[in-house]
Write an enzyme that holds these catalytic residues in place. Structure first.
Site, short mmCIF file in Angstrom:
data_model
loop_
_atom_site.label_atom_id
_atom_site.label_comp_id
_atom_site.label_asym_id
_atom_site.label_seq_id
_atom_site.Cartn_x
_atom_site.Cartn_y
_atom_site.Cartn_z
N GLU A 195 57.72 28.87 56.39
CA GLU A 195 57.48 27.43 56.34
C GLU A 195 57.97 26.90 55.00
O GLU A 195 57.61 27.43 53.94
CB GLU A 195 55.99 27.12 56.48
CG GLU A 195 55.41 27.44 57.85
CD GLU A 195 55.51 26.28 58.85
OE1 GLU A 195 56.05 25.21 58.48
OE2 GLU A 195 55.06 26.47 59.99
N HIS A 235 63.04 26.50 63.99
CA HIS A 235 62.05 26.40 65.05
C HIS A 235 62.60 25.61 66.24
O HIS A 235 62.37 25.95 67.40
CB HIS A 235 60.79 25.71 64.49
CG HIS A 235 59.59 25.81 65.37
ND1 HIS A 235 58.43 25.12 65.11
CD2 HIS A 235 59.36 26.50 66.53
CE1 HIS A 235 57.54 25.40 66.07
NE2 HIS A 235 58.08 26.22 66.93
N ASP A 244 61.96 20.92 63.70
CA ASP A 244 62.05 21.48 62.35
C ASP A 244 62.94 22.72 62.31
O ASP A 244 63.04 23.43 63.31
CB ASP A 244 60.65 21.79 61.79
CG ASP A 244 59.84 22.78 62.63
OD1 ASP A 244 59.87 22.69 63.86
OD2 ASP A 244 59.21 23.66 62.02
ZN LIG Z 1 57.81 24.73 63.18
#
Ligand SMILES: [Zn+2]
Length: 263
Positions: A195, A235, A244
């Site tokens: 992330e 993703h 994203d």
């Molecule tokens: Zn994601």
């Protein structure tokens, strides 16, 4: 100048947690394990011993014992493929479970956190609201209830700090539905999730420090787990419902760095 490259030259830093004395959840006796663990059940405590037994980091001056660190990747013994010495935040998170037996890591999935704040993003990914007051606790509880608990193996802070939240060998909850090129296999079973702290609105810029951290971490992981550069994906590539990482993320920069290392 706060350079991530410089930080890579250091040995790993264990950052203690403020309320490290919180116990881990214990598995319910007699509960039958899910055949394919894709629910958000708390996982069993890791049988892996702490990497430094007896040398747990201290609490913040409270004298309380620290929580055991999250299972971490053992340091590489291959000098040509060294472990990137990264700032490691040992997570008290129970947001992982075991990968299915025999599961091979063959994919790396990049995300944006949809929040420009490192702290908020860490809270979302670990559920750790300590020191942030009762409102934050309530807000996070509602968020978890609405979206399910989420987690990732790594988070890249705005300043390029790499946080490891879940050990590579565990299954983190970052990808949810979808599959790689429609092959039907569960993405979380097979992947490492990273992330990147960013609002995700297409306007919030990804920092050079974040790119530099990713240019170190992603090729390192790809080499270590034999992940082809083509399996370093966003993703949105595994789930068309997702957006994203956002359009303004220079994905090619990370793929190029990975190709240099793994071809
Ligand atoms: Zn994601």
């Amino acid at each position: 100048m706060f350079s991530p490259i410089k930080r890579f030259a250091n040995t790993p830093v264990m950052r203690p947690l403020k309320d490290a004395e919180q116990p881990r959840p214990t598995p319910t006796p007699g509960a039958s394990p899910s055949p394919r663990p894709d629910s958000f059940e708390p996982s069993k405590p890791s049988p892996t011993p702490s990497p430094s037994p007896g040398k747990a980091p201290p609490g913040y001056g409270t004298g309380t014992p620290a929580a055991p660190p999250a299972p971490l990747t053992p340091p590489s013994t291959d000098p040509s493929n060294p472990t990137p010495p990264m700032e490691v935040r040992p997570s008290k998170s129970d947001r992982y479970n075991d990968r299915p037996a025999g599961a091979d890591i063959d994919t790396i999935v990049l995300h944006h956190t949809a929040d420009g704040s490192d702290r908020n993003s860490l809270t979302t990914l670990t559920g750790d609201t300590d020191g942030q007051g009762i409102f934050k606790k309530g807000e996070q509880w509602l968020k978890d209830k609405k979206n399910g608990k989420v987690s990732a193996h790594y988070m890249i802070g705005k300043d390029g700090t790499i946080y490891q939240l879940v050990g590579d060998e565990k299954r983190a909850w970052h990808a949810g539905d979808g599959s790689l090129r429609g092959d039907g296999k569960d993405v979380n079973d097979r992947s490492i999730g990273i992330e990147i702290v960013n609002e995700g609105d297409g306007k919030d810029g990804y920092t050079d420090e974040q790119y530099k951290a990713l240019e170190q971490l992603v090729p390192y992981l790809a080499k270590r787990y034999d992940v082809p550069a083509g399996n370093v994906v966003g993703h949105k590539e595994t789930n068309p419902q997702k957006k994203d990482p956002s359009e303004n993320f220079d994905f090619d920069r990370i793929v190029r760095a990975t190709e240099k290392k793994v071809g």
